[in-house]
Design a protein around this motif. Structure first.
Motif, PDB file in Angstrom:
ATOM      1  N   GLY A   9      -6.588  15.436  -2.861  1.00  0.00           N
ATOM      2  CA  GLY A   9      -6.098  14.067  -2.628  1.00  0.00           C
ATOM      3  C   GLY A   9      -7.228  13.163  -2.095  1.00  0.00           C
ATOM      4  N   ALA A  10      -8.368  13.678  -2.154  1.00  0.00           N
ATOM      5  CA  ALA A  10      -9.612  12.562  -2.099  1.00  0.00           C
ATOM      6  C   ALA A  10      -9.989  12.189  -3.554  1.00  0.00           C
ATOM      7  CB  ALA A  10     -10.526  13.323  -1.349  1.00  0.00           C
ATOM      8  N   HIS A  11     -10.116  10.659  -3.357  1.00  0.00           N
ATOM      9  CA  HIS A  11     -10.306  10.022  -4.830  1.00  0.00           C
ATOM     10  C   HIS A  11     -11.896   9.657  -4.940  1.00  0.00           C
ATOM     11  CE1 HIS A  11      -6.385   9.787  -6.208  1.00  0.00           C
ATOM     12  NE2 HIS A  11      -5.940   9.598  -4.979  1.00  0.00           N
ATOM     13  N   GLY A  56      -8.003  18.696  -9.942  1.00  0.00           N
ATOM     14  CA  GLY A  56      -7.135  17.908  -9.011  1.00  0.00           C
ATOM     15  C   GLY A  56      -6.074  18.136  -8.640  1.00  0.00           C
ATOM     16  N   ALA A  57      -5.522  17.539  -7.534  1.00  0.00           N
ATOM     17  CA  ALA A  57      -4.102  17.676  -6.980  1.00  0.00           C
ATOM     18  C   ALA A  57      -3.282  16.946  -8.230  1.00  0.00           C
ATOM     19  CB  ALA A  57      -3.952  17.127  -5.712  1.00  0.00           C
ATOM     20  N   VAL A  58      -1.941  17.727  -8.185  1.00  0.00           N
ATOM     21  CA  VAL A  58      -1.250  17.242  -9.311  1.00  0.00           C
ATOM     22  C   VAL A  58       0.074  16.611  -8.874  1.00  0.00           C
ATOM     23  CG1 VAL A  58      -1.876  18.621 -11.210  1.00  0.00           C
ATOM     24  CG2 VAL A  58       0.051  19.663  -9.537  1.00  0.00           C
ATOM     25  N   GLU A  59       0.283  16.573  -7.596  1.00  0.00           N
ATOM     26  CA  GLU A  59       1.505  15.918  -7.107  1.00  0.00           C
ATOM     27  C   GLU A  59       1.803  14.476  -7.492  1.00  0.00           C
ATOM     28  OE1 GLU A  59      -0.562  17.603  -4.967  1.00  0.00           O
ATOM     29  OE2 GLU A  59       0.540  19.207  -4.579  1.00  0.00           O
ATOM     30  N   ARG A  60       3.159  14.280  -7.652  1.00  0.00           N
ATOM     31  CA  ARG A  60       3.344  12.923  -7.891  1.00  0.00           C
ATOM     32  C   ARG A  60       3.856  11.830  -6.921  1.00  0.00           C
ATOM     33  NH1 ARG A  60       8.841  13.077  -8.218  1.00  0.00           N
ATOM     34  NH2 ARG A  60       9.691  15.111  -8.461  1.00  0.00           N
ATOM     35  N   TYR A  61       3.855  10.618  -6.924  1.00  0.00           N
ATOM     36  CA  TYR A  61       3.944   9.668  -6.041  1.00  0.00           C
ATOM     37  C   TYR A  61       5.525   9.268  -5.934  1.00  0.00           C
ATOM     38  CZ  TYR A  61      -0.900   9.012  -5.273  1.00  0.00           C
ATOM     39  OH  TYR A  61      -2.193   9.213  -5.119  1.00  0.00           O
ATOM     40  N   GLY A  62       6.395   9.886  -6.749  1.00  0.00           N
ATOM     41  CA  GLY A  62       7.727   9.534  -6.642  1.00  0.00           C
ATOM     42  C   GLY A  62       8.305   9.837  -7.889  1.00  0.00           C
ATOM     43  N   ARG A  63       9.402   9.206  -8.268  1.00  0.00           N
ATOM     44  CA  ARG A  63      10.146   9.364  -9.763  1.00  0.00           C
ATOM     45  C   ARG A  63       9.405   8.370 -10.672  1.00  0.00           C
ATOM     46  NH1 ARG A  63      14.143   6.718 -12.520  1.00  0.00           N
ATOM     47  NH2 ARG A  63      14.717   5.478 -10.737  1.00  0.00           N
ATOM     48  N   VAL A  64       8.965   8.931 -11.611  1.00  0.00           N
ATOM     49  CA  VAL A  64       8.147   8.237 -12.615  1.00  0.00           C
ATOM     50  C   VAL A  64       8.570   7.751 -13.937  1.00  0.00           C
ATOM     51  CG1 VAL A  64       5.651   7.758 -13.224  1.00  0.00           C
ATOM     52  CG2 VAL A  64       6.060   9.006 -11.158  1.00  0.00           C
ATOM     53  N   PHE A 113      -2.900   8.808   3.186  1.00  0.00           N
ATOM     54  CA  PHE A 113      -2.306   9.572   4.180  1.00  0.00           C
ATOM     55  C   PHE A 113      -0.863   9.279   4.305  1.00  0.00           C
ATOM     56  CE2 PHE A 113      -6.657   9.439   5.442  1.00  0.00           C
ATOM     57  CZ  PHE A 113      -6.692  11.069   5.240  1.00  0.00           C
ATOM     58  N   ASP A 114       0.200  10.058   4.637  1.00  0.00           N
ATOM     59  CA  ASP A 114       1.518   9.475   4.903  1.00  0.00           C
ATOM     60  C   ASP A 114       1.530   8.858   6.345  1.00  0.00           C
ATOM     61  OD1 ASP A 114       2.636  10.723   2.585  1.00  0.00           O
ATOM     62  OD2 ASP A 114       3.130  12.549   3.712  1.00  0.00           O
ATOM     63  N   GLU A 115       2.572   7.782   6.309  1.00  0.00           N
ATOM     64  CA  GLU A 115       2.360   6.828   7.693  1.00  0.00           C
ATOM     65  C   GLU A 115       2.801   7.832   8.516  1.00  0.00           C
ATOM     66  OE1 GLU A 115       1.358   3.863   8.105  1.00  0.00           O
ATOM     67  OE2 GLU A 115       1.780   2.655   6.047  1.00  0.00           O
ATOM     68  N   ASP A 116       2.336   7.643   9.978  1.00  0.00           N
ATOM     69  CA  ASP A 116       2.659   8.377  10.938  1.00  0.00           C
ATOM     70  C   ASP A 116       4.247   7.898  11.295  1.00  0.00           C
ATOM     71  OD1 ASP A 116       0.212   9.314  11.052  1.00  0.00           O
ATOM     72  OD2 ASP A 116      -0.613   7.846  12.333  1.00  0.00           O
ATOM     73  N   ARG A 172       0.669  -1.222   0.175  1.00  0.00           N
ATOM     74  CA  ARG A 172      -0.101  -0.016  -0.055  1.00  0.00           C
ATOM     75  C   ARG A 172       0.840   1.168  -0.067  1.00  0.00           C
ATOM     76  NH1 ARG A 172      -0.021   1.540   5.380  1.00  0.00           N
ATOM     77  NH2 ARG A 172       0.692  -0.371   6.602  1.00  0.00           N
ATOM     78  N   TYR A 173       0.258   2.408  -0.338  1.00  0.00           N
ATOM     79  CA  TYR A 173       1.042   3.638  -0.475  1.00  0.00           C
ATOM     80  C   TYR A 173       0.982   4.445   0.596  1.00  0.00           C
ATOM     81  CZ  TYR A 173       0.993   2.809  -5.684  1.00  0.00           C
ATOM     82  OH  TYR A 173       1.316   2.301  -6.744  1.00  0.00           O
ATOM     83  N   GLY A 174       0.362   4.131   1.846  1.00  0.00           N
ATOM     84  CA  GLY A 174       0.410   4.843   2.928  1.00  0.00           C
ATOM     85  C   GLY A 174      -0.649   4.391   3.641  1.00  0.00           C
ATOM     86  N   ARG A 175      -1.249   5.230   4.874  1.00  0.00           N
ATOM     87  CA  ARG A 175      -2.583   5.017   5.583  1.00  0.00           C
ATOM     88  C   ARG A 175      -3.540   5.275   4.626  1.00  0.00           C
ATOM     89  NH1 ARG A 175      -5.514   7.521   9.146  1.00  0.00           N
ATOM     90  NH2 ARG A 175      -4.554   9.685   8.967  1.00  0.00           N
TER      91      ARG A 175
END
Lengths: 363, 363
Positions: A336-338, B307-315, A360-363, A311-314
């Motif tokens: 960030g809501a889908h 929507g938000a345009v942030e990326r999840y890492g190097r893609v 969410f990022d993991e704590d 998974r990508y986070g919490r």
């Protein structure tokens, strides 16, 4: 058992049922190069809108089923109440995953409980109930409070009644229609959790992390992952899913719903129910995991490699029930809501209209 | 300009063109509760398989266009070569995003270059070419090597010829069909980059990070993000996209292809081309960003929040061209690789059959 057969891009998946689960399976099949053909009795089924073909026919329309079987390369389903004879009939023409055997066991609460406890996996105490005399005997053995459930066709709390101290048990039995039933001991659980897993015909197995589920009015309200469970419970849950999948000869994604109990300070799990399909408590994987449960199901029934389950986070998944879906614009405005709407025309109370995932990022 | 009109779930997006871009727009529309109606001239268009309706008709079939306009709530397109009169005709019945104005400018390389340089944004030196005399004069002014391109209908290197020292310019002009053309100075670029951005009717704007693109045989091979560009170039690129979107009154997602040049050790960009649509160099956003370019386009043309345009890492996004798509099984076996096949029946050489995205933790 036949030799596992591998689909190839361009092939067609047949799906029995045309609701949101079929819709999300079809949406996951497309990027893998597969077409979807939906078979459902209801006009305007939400999955029709995203499929290359659909058949609107009853599950006992053998002529329509035969044409459907001839038009697809594998058959799967989005719900466990497909008649077993429908699955059996289709299986004579085309691979059906999961198979009629798994379907038969999981659509009968009594058979399912007997199957699970036969694997030495803990369930609530239970007894078969066909009449008032059996109900009385079962209550004497199991005690009150207990939950009386029809053996078949129950979901989201339908076909269930709690029998407490002082309740008229016969009246409760009448209330759920005097159908063949099962009485289950009431489990004083800490929380409800589930595990969503996938198995292939040749025995490969992957499980997502245990998910914590919160119900409202017997309908799933929110799932969160990671669940607040011990590493031991996480390992045991995975092993439970693996053994259930193995014993069923299961092909595809399934969910095991469990109660988390605490005895003498130690966490343990009790299996409540097996869902032989993609599951609402796995919807968080759509945006929150490398491979969604829908893609995973497609991979499994196609005879393909299973995908990564990290998974990508919490992650938090919240259902939009009835008119809660009217809040779609607020969801779109939330960074960030889908949003996932199911394309249903009418928002009846209690009807699952969509869901939202938040990562969410993991704590 | 009309007041921005907001779609609501259950509404239908009409898409002109039935290829992979239309297909991925339709797949992104479904979770937002929107239906897709594809309009395309070709039988078996890949987007038909994931849409609730399709019309197979020519772009000049006014009766079919009128029925299409009556069946949808907004019209968009997947490619810039939709005839402007088609877009104009539709716009009399239903909102068309992006509008015919943006379409007209971007489907003519000369008009586009004039538009961009009119905004004081750098392009390669260019000149109109209608005949051999103009070509000769243009070559004298711009110098060799230079690139001769048809003003219209070129893509993936088609309709282009490089004129080098000693080449017979008239023969090159004949080779591309003596169509009205544009001669462009050859830019000695370090690398090719692009920026994918979205704009709404009321002027909201979001841009994804600059993407670095590697071509093979004039076809995009790989896109990576982040691009190896300075923060100044990143900011300038974003500002270029914002100003272009603003000047076009653009609604939807578009891409600006640029050359990265280094002059006296400092990076700069030169605009090569505007694509008035979702773009191959934005496919990485499908798995690599919070909101994919396809969802972003739907949000923009629906009048919804971006929507938000942030990326999840190097893609990294790699196209599967022609028989490269035969490697689909190896992609499925690779943990974390995301396969996207377009459902095309025939894998012709040079044909885009699919792509793969891979997401890596940032170094």
């Amino acid at each position: 058992m036949t030799t596992p057969r591998m689909l190839k891009p361009g092939d067609t998946i047949g799906i029995l049922g045309g609701g949101q689960l079929a819709r999300m399976i079809a949406l996951a099949a497309a990027p893998l190069g597969l077409k979807a053909h939906i078979y459902a009795p209801e006009d305007g089924s939400p999955a029709f809108d995203v499929a290359s073909a659909h058949t609107r026919a009853a599950y006992d329309d053998l002529a329509a089923l035969e044409r459907f079987a001839g038009a697809v390369d594998v058959v799967t389903y989005e719900f466990e109440n497909v008649p077993v004879y429908t699955a059996d009939f289709l299986a004579r023409h085309v691979p059906v995953h999961p198979g009629p055997h798994a379907l038969g066991i999981t659509q009968d609460r009594l058979e399912e409980k007997e199957f699970v406890s036969g694997l030495n996996i803990k369930t609530a105490p239970f007894a078969a109930v066909h009449d008032e005399a059996e109900l009385e005997a079962a209550l004497n053995r199991i005690g009150r409070p207990a939950v009386l459930k029809t053996r078949r066709f129950g979901y989201d709390g339908k076909g269930q009644a709690i029998i407490r101290e002082g309740d008229d048990a016969a009246a409760k039995f009448a209330h759920i229609g005097r159908h063949p039933s099962i009485l289950e001991g009431f489990v004083p659980f800490e929380r409800e959790v589930s595990i969503v897993a996938a198995r292939t015909e040749d025995g490969r197995f992957e499980a997502y992390e245990v998910t914590q589920n919160e119900h409202r009015h017997h309908i799933l309200h929110r799932s969160t992952v990671p669940a607040d469970v011990s590493p031991a419970v996480a390992a045991v849950s995975r092993e439970i899913a693996r053994r259930i999948g193995e014993a069923l000869g299961y092909v595809g994604v399934f969910a095991v719903e469990m109660f988390l109990v605490v005895v003498d300070g130690a966490q343990g799990v009790i299996v409540n129910e097996i869902a032989p399909r993609v599951h609402n408590s796995g919807h968080w994987t759509l945006d929150g995991a490398v491979t969604s449960q829908f893609e995973q199901h497609v991979r499994a029934i196609a005879g393909w490699p299973l995908g990564a389950v990290e998974r990508y986070g919490r992650v938090e998944m919240t259902n939009l029930i009835g008119d809660e879906a009217d809040d779609w614009l607020a969801v779109l405005e939330e960074p960030g809501a889908h949003l996932h709407l199911y394309g249903k025309e009418e928002a009846r109370p209690g009807r699952k209209m969509g869901h939202v995932t938040r990562i969410f990022d993991e704590d």
